[in-house]
Design an enzyme around this catalytic site. Structure first.
Site, PDB file in Angstrom:
ATOM      1  N   GLY A 158       6.364  -0.440  -7.351  1.00  0.00           N
ATOM      2  CA  GLY A 158       5.095   0.260  -7.501  1.00  0.00           C
ATOM      3  C   GLY A 158       5.064   1.530  -6.680  1.00  0.00           C
TER       4      GLY A 158
ATOM      5  N   MET B 196       6.241   3.151  -2.317  1.00  0.00           N
ATOM      6  CA  MET B 196       6.965   2.881  -1.084  1.00  0.00           C
ATOM      7  C   MET B 196       6.348   3.630   0.086  1.00  0.00           C
ATOM      8  SD  MET B 196       9.372   1.336   0.430  1.00  0.00           S
ATOM      9  CE  MET B 196       9.649   1.527   2.189  1.00  0.00           C
ATOM     10  N   GLU B 197       6.195   2.898   1.186  1.00  0.00           N
ATOM     11  CA  GLU B 197       5.411   3.385   2.327  1.00  0.00           C
ATOM     12  C   GLU B 197       6.196   4.215   3.333  1.00  0.00           C
ATOM     13  OE1 GLU B 197       6.200   0.068   1.828  1.00  0.00           O
ATOM     14  OE2 GLU B 197       6.720  -0.904   3.714  1.00  0.00           O
ATOM     15  N   ASN B 198       7.246   4.929   2.944  1.00  0.00           N
ATOM     16  CA  ASN B 198       8.009   5.751   3.893  1.00  0.00           C
ATOM     17  C   ASN B 198       7.061   6.517   4.807  1.00  0.00           C
ATOM     18  OD1 ASN B 198      10.322   5.267   2.038  1.00  0.00           O
ATOM     19  ND2 ASN B 198       9.113   6.630   0.747  1.00  0.00           N
TER      20      ASN B 198
ATOM     21  N   GLU C  90      -0.080   1.266   0.386  1.00  0.00           N
ATOM     22  CA  GLU C  90       0.981   2.022   1.062  1.00  0.00           C
ATOM     23  C   GLU C  90       0.438   2.705   2.311  1.00  0.00           C
ATOM     24  OE1 GLU C  90       3.694   1.144   0.028  1.00  0.00           O
ATOM     25  OE2 GLU C  90       3.194   0.531  -2.015  1.00  0.00           O
TER      26      GLU C  90
ATOM     27  N   GLU D  29       4.137  -7.517   4.199  1.00  0.00           N
ATOM     28  CA  GLU D  29       3.614  -7.510   2.823  1.00  0.00           C
ATOM     29  C   GLU D  29       2.419  -8.436   2.637  1.00  0.00           C
ATOM     30  OE1 GLU D  29       4.171  -5.223   1.013  1.00  0.00           O
ATOM     31  OE2 GLU D  29       6.093  -4.418   1.683  1.00  0.00           O
TER      32      GLU D  29
HETATM   33 ZN   LIG Z   1       3.981  -3.279   0.584  1.00  0.00          ZN
END
Ligand SMILES: [Zn+2]
Length: 880
Positions: free
Chosen positions: A283, A285-287, A320, A342
Site C-alpha cells: 500500500g 511505505m513509511e520511509n 504511514e 504494525e
Molecule cells: Zn505499516
C-alpha cells in the site's frame, strides 16, 4: 508499511516433499543475536540512470560491545550484487569473499571505514524491491530486505545509522531528486546533469532508506506543529495527477494534528514528502520523511475515486505518518517483532478513521476485514502467532495476523487499561525506546510501567496462534432476579501448537430486557481467563437477552445460545451498535448454514429484521447498509464441516432473493433516497450512497430486469465514482443487455486512467456468474492486462481468488487459472505472487473432488523449477 486491501482470502493444507533448497533456510526468533558490528554512519553516492545506476557507499563500522562473536569478519548482506571495488580505510583491498550473495570482509581493528562500489540495473528490477524504475522515474522499496539489493550492508532493523545521501543524474530526466531528511546542498554539474545532497539527522535502519528521482510536481502546503514549528509538506505526483492530490494533503494535515492531540506526538523534521508511484507491491511505505505510496492510496477525485477509495487514502496516509513515531523513532529489533510497529500503527489508524468518520461503522468494517482475511489465516495451515517464531521469507509475514490481529491485541490493552492509563503507557514507551530497536516485550513493559497494571497474562496473545472460541449461555432465576452467565473457551490446534492454553479475553457485556428492550444490566467488562467461568448479574427483573463482546472487544468467535427470536429482538434493541449488527449477522448466518446443508431456511425472522432496519428512522444509512448485507460465502464456508461452494452460493442467493421480493418497496425507497450531493464526503452522504447500491443488489436478486434498468439509470446519471462503480457492480452479476453497454461505456471513458481501469478489471473478476472463469481468462489476455503492475495483477487474479463461488468452480478451471497466474507472476515478482497462494490453502475442508483438484494445483506450483522462496514457503506450508 500498509497492506493493500485487495481481499485475497487465505484458506488451507498436505504434502509433497518439495526438494529442499539451500537458499530456503528457516530463520528462528530464538536464534536472535545482537549484530557483531554497528554502522553509526553511512554515506551513499548515487550516479543515477534507469538502466545503470552506480552506488558508492562509505560505512563507518565499529565492533558492537554487546556482540558475542569477536571474529575478524564483517558480513554485509547482498542480493544480486557484485562488488566493483572494496576499500578499507581508503585503501583498495582484496580481503573479501562472497557467500550466498553476502559480502564478507576481513577486518582486524575495532573501527574502520569500508568503501564499496556496485552497479545496478533499476529497469531490470521486476521484483520492485530495492531501487527500481516505474514510468520513467526511479524509486525505492527497502522494507523488509530491499536495501541489500542496492548496496552491501548489515540489512537488519537493529543496525541504526545516520544517512548522508548524494544523488546525481540528468536534470531533464530527473528534475526532482529526493531522499530522507533535509536537503543540505544542491547544484548543477556538467552535461545537463545536476545533484542534490540530503542528510537525515535521525539514525535509522536500512529498511527506512528511500530515494526518488523523476519528473514530478508537488502539491505544497505547510503544517505548524504544537510547539509552533513550521513543516513544509509536499505530495509529489506526475503533473497530470496534481488535481487529484488534495484529499491526500488534507488527510496528512488531519493525521498530524490527531497524533499531537491523542498521543502527544509531534513531527520532528522540516520537511515531509509523499510520492505516488504506479508500480508498488504494497500500500505504502513509511520511509523517514519520504513516504512512498502506491498511487491508489494518493490519487482521488469525485470522478475517479469511490468513497471507499477516499477513506482508504485517509487511512493509509495516516498510517504511514503515524509510523514516524511507531516505527521510525522506535523501530523493531528484528522482523519477528513486526507487529510492534504494525499492530500498534494499525490500531492508531483505525482510531483515527473512527474519529474523523463514524465510529460504529468503522468498527464494523474493521471486523469484517479481520473475519474475511485473518480468521481464515488462523484456521488454516498458514496460521502463525502475532509474533511468529520462524520464517523462510519475511515478506510472507506481512499478514492480517501481524497487522489486524496485532491491532486487536493493542485494542484489548486499550480496553483493559482505559484511555488515560493506556496513554501513560505509550508515553513511557516512546520516552524509553526513542532512537532504539525494541521488542513487543518492551512495549508491554512500558504499558505496565505507565499504567501500574500487570499485563503479563495478555502476552499469550503474542505467542499463541488461533482464534479463541467462546461458548456463552445465560441462566435466569426469575424469583431471585439473578442471571448467571456461563462462559467456556477453547482454541483449536494450529501448526506447531497442538495444545493451547486459556487466554485472557476481555468481554464487554450487558443484559437487555427481552420485554422492555431496555438495558437492564449496564455494560461491564468481564475478563474471561479460565477455561470455564461463571459470572452473576443481580437485579435482573425480566428475562434477559445476552449482549456480549460488545464493540467486538476481543478478536474471538462467540457461540452464544440465543434463539432466532432473541437475535431478532437484539437486532432491534441492543444498545451497542456493533452488537446489534452482530445479532443481525448471526440471524442470517444461522439460516444460511441450514440452507447450505440442504435444510429449510427460516427466512421469516431475517426478513422481519431487515425490514425493521430499513424502516427505522433512528439508524443512519451507512449502518443500515452494513446491517442488511449478508455474510460472505467464505464466512459461511467457515461454519461448514465440509465446504460445498455451490450449495453455499445457492442458499445465499435464495435468501437474497427472498429478501428482495418480500421487501421490494422498502429496498426501492432506500435506493431512491437522493439526498447526497456527489462531492459531499460526509459520513452521512457516504452512507446514503452505500445503502443505495446495497439495496439495489438485493432488488436484483429477486427481480434482475428491474434492477438492471435501475442500475443502468444510476450508472448513466452518476456524477461520482461511488454511484457509478456501485451500479456497475450490480450489473456485472446480472444477465441483461445493460451489462455490456455499461462495461463498454466505462472502459471507453476511463481506459487511460490506470487506477480506474483496475476497477473495470476487478468488477468483472468479482462477478457472481456461472461464466466468471471464462471472463477472467479473457481479461488475462486483454491488451491492458499487465502482469508487471501489481495493482493490475491483483485486480484480476487477486480479486478472482477471493470470489468464492467462481474460484471454486466445480470443473477446477478456476484453480488452474490462479495457479497459472502464480507461476507466471513468480518469475517477475515473487512477493506479489506469494500473496495469491492463500485461497488454495484450506483445500482440506472442501468436498473431496475439489480438495483433490486444489491439492493438485499446489503440487504443480511446488514442482515448478526455479520457484522463489516466497512462493515455496506458502505452497509447502499449504500442503504440509
Ligand atoms: Zn505499516
Amino acid at each position: 508499511m500498509a497492506d493493500v486491501r485487495s481481499p485475497t482470502l487465505p484458506d488451507a493444507q498436505t504434502a509433497v516433499e518439495a526438494p529442499p533448497s539451500p537458499t530456503h533456510v528457516t530463520i528462528r526468533r530464538e536464534d536472535y543475536r545482537p549484530p557483531d558490528w554497528l554502522v553509526p554512519e553511512i554515506a551513499l553516492n548515487f550516479t543515477l540512470g534507469i538502466e545503470s545506476t552506480r552506488v558508492q557507499s562509505k560505512l563507518q563500522v565499529e565492533r558492537n560491545p554487546e556482540a558475542a562473536d569477536k571474529g575478524d569478519v564483517i558480513r554485509l548482506n547482498g542480493d544480486g550484487l557484485k562488488p566493483a571495488g572494496v576499500w578499507i580505510d581508503g585503501t583498495p583491498t582484496d580481503k573479501w569473499s562472497m557467500d550466498c550473495g553476502d559480502l564478507l570482509i576481513e577486518l582486524s581493528g575495532e573501527a574502520h571505514e569500508i568503501g564499496i562500489e556496485v552497479e545496478i540495473n533499476p529497469a531490470a528490477n521486476t521484483k520492485l524491491m530495492g531501487l527500481y524504475a516505474s514510468n520513467g522515474m526511479l524509486c525505492t522499496q527497502c522494507e523488509a530486505q530491499g536495501f541489500r539489493r542496492i548496496t552491501f550492508f548489515p540489512d537488519r532493523p537493529d543496525v541504526l545509522s545516520k544517512y548522508r545521501v548524494r544523488m546525481e543524474g540528468d536534470a531533464g530526466q530527473f528534475p526532482i531528486l529526493l531522499s530522507n531528511g533535509n536537503r543540505i546542498a544542491h547544484g548543477d554539474s556538467a552535461d545537463g546533469r545536476h545533484w542534490a545532497e540530503f542528510e537525515d539527522p535521525f539514525p535509522k535502519p536500512s529498511y527506512l532508506f528511500a530515494l526518488v528521482a523523476g519528473d514530478l510536481k508537488a502539491n505544497r502546503d505547510t503544517f505548524t506543529t504544537m510547539s509552533g514549528r513550521k513543516v513544509d509538506l509536499a505530495v509529489w505526483v506526475r503533473e497530470a495527477d496534481l488535481p487529484k492530490t488534495q484529499h491526500a494533503m488534507d488527510s496528512l494535515k488531519l493525521a498530524m494534528a490527531w497524533d499531537e492531540k491523542v498521543y502527544g506526538r509531534e513531527y520532528d523534521l522540516d520537511q515531509f514528502n509523499i510520492v505516488a508511484v504506479g508500480d508498488f507491491n504494497m500500500g505504502a511505505m513509511e520511509n523517514k520523511s519520504l513516504n512512498i505510496f502506491n498511487s491508489a492510496y494518493v490519487l482521488a477525485d469525485q470522478e475517479t475515486a469511490t468513497d471507499a477509495d477516499f477513506d482508504n487514502i485517509a487511512r493509509v496516509v495516516a498510517h504511514e505518518y503515524f509510523h514516524n513515531w511507531s516505527g521510525d523513532r522506535v523501530t523493531c529489533r528484528d522482523w519477528f517483532q513486526l507487529s510492534l510497529k504494525e499492530g500498534f500503527t494499525v490500531f492508531r489508524d483505525q482510531s483515527f478513521s473512527a474519529d474523523v468518520g463514524s465510529p460504529p461503522v468503522k468498527r464494523i468494517e474493521d471486523v469484517r476485514v479481520l473475519r474475511a482475511v485473518q480468521f481464515p489465516e488462523d484456521q488454516g495451515p498458514l496460521a502463525h502467532p502475532v509474533r511468529p517464531d520462524s520464517y523462510i521469507e519475511i515478506s510472507n509475514f506481512y499478514t492480517a495476523t501481524v497487522y489486524n490481529k496485532g491491532a486487536e491485541l493493542i485494542r484489548m490493552f486499550h480496553t483493559v487499561l482505559g484511555p488515560e492509563k493506556f496513554r501513560a503507557g505509550t508515553d513511557l514507551y516512546f520516552d524509553r525506546n526513542d532512537g532504539k530497536a525494541a521488542t513487543c516485550d518492551d512495549f508491554v513493559a512500558a504499558l505496565e510501567g505507565g499504567s501500574g497494571v500487570d499485563l503479563e497474562p495478555f502476552k499469550i496473545w503474542y505467542s499463541q496462534a488461533g482464534t479463541p472460541k467462546v461458548r456463552a449461555r445465560i441462566e435466569h432465576d426469575a424469583e431471585a432476579k439473578i442471571a448467571t452467565l456461563h462462559l467456556e473457551q477453547h482454541v483449536d490446534p494450529t501448526p506447531g501448537q497442538p495444545d493451547k492454553q486459556p487466554m485472557p479475553i476481555p468481554l464487554r457485556t450487558a443484559l437487555i430486557g427481552s420485554e422492555t428492550g431496555h438495558e437492564i444490566c449496564p455494560e461491564r467488562l468481564i475478563v474471561l481467563d479460565q477455561a470455564r467461568q461463571s459470572v452473576m448479574f443481580e437485579n435482573v427483573t425480566e428475562p434477559p437477552l445476552l449482549s456480549i463482546n460488545r464493540n467486538f472487544s476481543a478478536p474471538i468467535i462467540v457461540e452464544a445460545e440465543r434463539s432466532p427470536g432473541e437475535l431478532e429482538r437484539l437486532a432491534q434493541t441492543d444498545t451497542d451498535p456493533f452488537a446489534r449488527y452482530e445479532a443481525m449477522q448471526e440471524l442470517m448466518m444461522r439460516a444460511l448454514v441450514v440452507g447450505a446443508r440442504g435444510g429449510d431456511m427460516d427466512r421469516e425472522p431475517v426478513v422481519r429484521a431487515i425490514g425493521a432496519t430499513l424502516r427505522s428512522n433512528s439508524l443512519d444509512p451507512a449502518f443500515k447498509a452494513d446491517a442488511i448485507m449478508l455474510p460472505s460465502e467464505s464466512l459461511i464456508a467457515d461454519r461448514m464441516d465440509v465446504v460445498d461452494p455451490d450449495a453455499i452460493h445457492a442458499a445465499r442467493e435464495e435468501l437474497r432473493s427472498a429478501i428482495g421480493s418480500a421487501l421490494h418497496d422498502e429496498l426501492i425507497a432506500a435506493h431512491r433516497s437522493d439526498s447526497a450531493a456527489g462531492d459531499d464526503l460526509s459520513p452521512a452522504a457516504k452512507g446514503v450512497r452505500r445503502l443505495r447500491t446495497v439495496a439495489l443488489g438485493l432488488v436484483g436478486a429477486a427481480n434482475p430486469s428491474e434492477a438492471a434498468g435501475l442500475a443502468k439509470a444510476q450508472f448513466d446519471r452518476a456524477d461520482n465514482m461511488t454511484d457509478r462503480q456501485g451500479a456497475l457492480g450490480v450489473l456485472v452479476s446480472l444477465d441483461a443487455p445493460e451489462r455490456e453497454a455499461a462495461l463498454e461505456a466505462f472502459y471507453h471513458r476511463f481506459h487511460d486512467d490506470p487506477l480506474v481501469l483496475d476497477k473495470w478489471f476487478a468488477l468483472q473478476a468479482s462477478a457472481q456468474r456461472a461464466d466468471t472463469v471464462d471472463q477472467v481468462l479473457r481479461l488475462a489476455k486483454h491488451p491492458d492486462f499487465v502482469m508487471t503492475n501489481p495493482n493490475r495483477l491483483r485486480s484480476v487474479a487477486g480479486v478472482f481468488g477471493a470470489n468464492h463461488w467462481a474460484f471454486h468452480s466445480a470443473d477446477g478451471r478456476g484453480y488452474a487459472f490462479l495457479a497459472d497466474m502464480i507461476i507466471a507472476a513468480d518469475k517477475l515478482n515473487p512477493q506479489v505472487a506469494a500473496r495469491m497462494v492463500p485461497p488454495f490453502g484450506r483445500w482440506r475442508r472442501f468436498e473431496p473432488k475439489r480438495a483433490a483438484m486444489m491439492r493438485q494445483q499446489l503440487e504443480r506450483i511446488a514442482a515448478t523449477p526455479g520457484l522463489s522462496k516466497d512462493v515455496y514457503e506458502q505452497v509447502t506450508k499449504s500442503l504440509a
